[in-house]
Write an enzyme that holds these catalytic residues in place. Sequence first.
Site, PDB file in Angstrom:
ATOM      1  N   MET A   1      80.689  60.254  43.573  1.00 28.76           N
ATOM      2  CA  MET A   1      81.181  60.309  42.206  1.00 28.76           C
ATOM      3  C   MET A   1      82.346  61.291  42.142  1.00 28.76           C
ATOM      4  SD  MET A   1      77.679  60.416  39.954  1.00 28.76           S
ATOM      5  CE  MET A   1      76.632  58.969  39.824  1.00 28.76           C
TER       6      MET A   1
ATOM      7  N   CYS B   1      85.447  60.908  42.860  1.00 24.88           N
ATOM      8  CA  CYS B   1      86.496  60.846  43.882  1.00 24.88           C
ATOM      9  C   CYS B   1      87.597  59.851  43.518  1.00 24.88           C
ATOM     10  CB  CYS B   1      85.905  60.509  45.252  1.00 24.88           C
ATOM     11  SG  CYS B   1      85.360  58.807  45.420  1.00 24.88           S
TER      12      CYS B   1
ATOM     13  N   GLU C   1      81.683  49.495  40.647  1.00 24.59           N
ATOM     14  CA  GLU C   1      80.243  49.803  40.656  1.00 24.59           C
ATOM     15  C   GLU C   1      79.490  48.806  41.548  1.00 24.59           C
ATOM     16  OE1 GLU C   1      79.455  52.517  39.464  1.00 24.59           O
ATOM     17  OE2 GLU C   1      80.888  52.973  37.866  1.00 24.59           O
ATOM     18  N   ALA C   2      80.087  48.496  42.683  1.00 22.82           N
ATOM     19  CA  ALA C   2      79.535  47.464  43.569  1.00 22.82           C
ATOM     20  C   ALA C   2      78.218  47.862  44.208  1.00 22.82           C
ATOM     21  CB  ALA C   2      80.556  47.114  44.661  1.00 22.82           C
TER      22      ALA C   2
END
Length: 228
Positions: free
Chosen positions: A11, A13, A87-88
Amino acid sequence: MAELVFFSGTMDCGKSTLALQMDHNHRARGRQGLIFTRLDRAGESVLSSRLGLATSAVEVSEDLDFWEVVVAQLTAGGKVDYLICDEAQFYTPEQVEQLARLVDELDIEVYAFGIMADFRTRLFPGSQRLVELADRTQVLQVAALCWCGARATHNARVVDGVMVNEGEQVVVGDTAAGQSEVDYEVLCRRHHTRRMSSRAAQAAAVSADVLPFDLDACPIPPRRSEFP
């Protein structure tokens, strides 16, 4: 040749920011694509960045079939050059396989963005399948930082100010403390292992019982030239 590319990192980045930038760059060159996301912090059917940028997107439910969605678009006379899939990590392994099929059989570029591991340091099923199938896996170069200043490599879940390592894998929250019942924080491996969140570090700093090394920042390795 089209590729399935997985952009990964912790998160904070810049994954969603990069996803928005890539969509902008492609559209600026006249290419047409579809944007997908799942469980974005800003709500349903939105791809958002913590920098304040956002765009509408197709919400990926567990029963969404990427192949069917794209083929329906093409059959209706539309054009699809690429997919942006944010959000894969929350996608199912079967959905990742559908993305790979779109690349191989329809020559459509697929750019997937997601976190590799959860707050327990376990791979998300979607991320695991992406690593297994992607033509390239790229770790983002923008380094999120732990409270100690070291590069953050792990995502921590914080509930009522306390870091936890048990619970359901998927619980929506954000890295902005106090914004929801569940917060997240990025930590280096050392402080994640010791469950030393920033709040725990602050509390320990004012405690007379804490040993000095409990609060030491992570040491920065010497440069190669500094070795004897």
